[in-house]
Design a protein around this motif. Structure first.
Motif, mmCIF file in Angstrom:
data_model
loop_
_atom_site.group_PDB
_atom_site.id
_atom_site.type_symbol
_atom_site.label_atom_id
_atom_site.label_comp_id
_atom_site.label_asym_id
_atom_site.label_seq_id
_atom_site.Cartn_x
_atom_site.Cartn_y
_atom_site.Cartn_z
ATOM 1 N N MET A 1 -27.250 15.770 -22.726
ATOM 2 C CA MET A 1 -28.388 16.360 -22.054
ATOM 3 C C MET A 1 -28.123 16.486 -20.546
ATOM 4 S SD MET A 1 -31.272 17.577 -22.636
ATOM 5 C CE MET A 1 -32.964 17.674 -22.347
ATOM 6 N N ILE A 2 -27.543 15.421 -19.970
ATOM 7 C CA ILE A 2 -27.241 15.451 -18.536
ATOM 8 C C ILE A 2 -26.226 16.556 -18.238
ATOM 9 C CG2 ILE A 2 -26.268 14.114 -16.621
ATOM 10 C CD1 ILE A 2 -28.954 13.070 -17.447
ATOM 11 N N ARG A 3 -25.252 16.742 -19.110
ATOM 12 C CA ARG A 3 -24.229 17.775 -18.915
ATOM 13 C C ARG A 3 -24.870 19.162 -18.909
ATOM 14 N NH1 ARG A 3 -21.403 21.178 -21.952
ATOM 15 N NH2 ARG A 3 -22.261 20.400 -23.898
ATOM 16 N N ILE A 4 -25.800 19.402 -19.821
ATOM 17 C CA ILE A 4 -26.476 20.697 -19.894
ATOM 18 C C ILE A 4 -27.279 20.946 -18.623
ATOM 19 C CG2 ILE A 4 -28.269 21.993 -21.095
ATOM 20 C CD1 ILE A 4 -27.323 20.588 -23.680
ATOM 21 N N ILE A 5 -27.991 19.934 -18.157
ATOM 22 C CA ILE A 5 -28.783 20.081 -16.933
ATOM 23 C C ILE A 5 -27.868 20.354 -15.741
ATOM 24 C CG2 ILE A 5 -30.271 18.831 -15.314
ATOM 25 C CD1 ILE A 5 -31.631 17.582 -17.763
ATOM 26 N N ARG A 6 -26.723 19.691 -15.686
ATOM 27 C CA ARG A 6 -25.769 19.954 -14.590
ATOM 28 C C ARG A 6 -25.242 21.380 -14.642
ATOM 29 N NH1 ARG A 6 -22.436 14.390 -15.004
ATOM 30 N NH2 ARG A 6 -23.883 13.098 -13.836
ATOM 31 N N GLU A 7 -24.940 21.877 -15.857
ATOM 32 C CA GLU A 7 -24.451 23.251 -15.989
ATOM 33 C C GLU A 7 -25.514 24.252 -15.556
ATOM 34 O OE1 GLU A 7 -23.108 23.824 -19.988
ATOM 35 O OE2 GLU A 7 -21.476 22.365 -19.791
ATOM 36 N N ILE A 8 -26.747 24.034 -15.989
ATOM 37 C CA ILE A 8 -27.839 24.929 -15.582
ATOM 38 C C ILE A 8 -28.014 24.873 -14.071
ATOM 39 C CG2 ILE A 8 -30.319 25.342 -15.728
ATOM 40 C CD1 ILE A 8 -30.171 24.313 -18.635
ATOM 41 N N SER A 9 -27.976 23.674 -13.503
ATOM 42 C CA SER A 9 -28.127 23.513 -12.063
ATOM 43 C C SER A 9 -27.024 24.241 -11.302
ATOM 44 C CB SER A 9 -28.138 22.025 -11.707
ATOM 45 O OG SER A 9 -28.323 21.860 -10.335
ATOM 46 N N ALA A 10 -25.794 24.153 -11.795
ATOM 47 C CA ALA A 10 -24.676 24.845 -11.134
ATOM 48 C C ALA A 10 -24.852 26.359 -11.211
ATOM 49 C CB ALA A 10 -23.356 24.437 -11.776
ATOM 50 N N THR A 11 -25.338 26.862 -12.344
ATOM 51 C CA THR A 11 -25.559 28.300 -12.492
ATOM 52 C C THR A 11 -26.688 28.768 -11.584
ATOM 53 O OG1 THR A 11 -24.841 28.100 -14.789
ATOM 54 C CG2 THR A 11 -25.933 30.144 -14.173
ATOM 55 N N VAL A 12 -27.749 27.966 -11.480
ATOM 56 C CA VAL A 12 -28.861 28.293 -10.580
ATOM 57 C C VAL A 12 -28.360 28.316 -9.135
ATOM 58 C CG1 VAL A 12 -31.035 27.414 -9.647
ATOM 59 C CG2 VAL A 12 -30.683 27.480 -12.106
ATOM 60 N N LYS A 13 -27.508 27.365 -8.769
ATOM 61 C CA LYS A 13 -26.948 27.333 -7.408
ATOM 62 C C LYS A 13 -26.138 28.597 -7.147
ATOM 63 C CE LYS A 13 -24.120 24.514 -4.295
ATOM 64 N NZ LYS A 13 -23.663 25.649 -3.571
ATOM 65 N N MET A 14 -25.360 29.034 -8.133
ATOM 66 C CA MET A 14 -24.577 30.252 -7.979
ATOM 67 C C MET A 14 -25.497 31.460 -7.773
ATOM 68 S SD MET A 14 -21.624 31.981 -10.453
ATOM 69 C CE MET A 14 -22.215 31.076 -11.825
ATOM 70 N N ARG A 98 -28.228 32.284 -16.556
ATOM 71 C CA ARG A 98 -27.339 33.455 -16.540
ATOM 72 C C ARG A 98 -28.104 34.713 -16.137
ATOM 73 N NH1 ARG A 98 -25.365 30.316 -20.556
ATOM 74 N NH2 ARG A 98 -26.680 31.185 -22.198
ATOM 75 N N LYS A 99 -29.343 34.857 -16.605
ATOM 76 C CA LYS A 99 -30.161 36.006 -16.197
ATOM 77 C C LYS A 99 -30.455 35.968 -14.703
ATOM 78 C CE LYS A 99 -32.302 36.869 -20.655
ATOM 79 N NZ LYS A 99 -33.529 36.821 -21.456
ATOM 80 N N ALA A 100 -30.618 34.779 -14.147
ATOM 81 C CA ALA A 100 -30.839 34.645 -12.701
ATOM 82 C C ALA A 100 -29.620 35.139 -11.930
ATOM 83 C CB ALA A 100 -31.158 33.194 -12.342
#
Length: 117
Positions: A1-14, A98-100
């Motif tokens: 779960m933490i890994r998924i949140i980190r991936e989403i957070s990194a994509t949002v940062k991008m 990804r849509k963001a």
């Protein structure tokens, strides 16, 4: 779960980095750090306290209910204000992240094209 949140957070940062390059600034936040989401959680806590009959530690029951209602209404009002006036949107999953990024790319391209004219 933490890994998924980190991936989403990194994509949002991008996505926010791309939007910042076009001068639009950050537009997206992870739901766990989104102010209107946090306000909704606070409102839910006040509602659950009222539903289960847990009142704030004040002698007069009426005063406790009024404080609980005020907390609930303030949190809901804060959330509504954030949604209506804020520029940010909460991102809940990888697909939205990804849509963001796609929206940020499109916005950046549109602003570059407008500047070139």
């Amino acid at each position: 779960m933490i890994r998924i949140i980190r991936e989403i957070s990194a994509t949002v940062k991008m996505a926010n980095d791309i939007a910042a390059q076009s001068g639009d600034g950050p537009r997206w936040t992870l739901f766990l750090t989104n102010r209107s989401f946090i306000a909704q959680v606070v409102a839910l806590i006040f509602a659950l306290l009222a539903i289960f009959g847990v009142f704030l530690p004040i002698d007069a029951a009426d005063v406790a209910e009024i404080i609980g209602l005020a907390g609930y209404l303030l949190a809901q009002g804060w959330s509504l204000w954030e949604r209506l006036r804020g520029k940010t949107r909460a991102v809940w999953n990888g697909d939205q992240a990804r849509k963001a990024v796609e929206e940020a790319d499109a916005l950046s391209k549109a602003l570059r094209d407008a500047g070139a004219r």
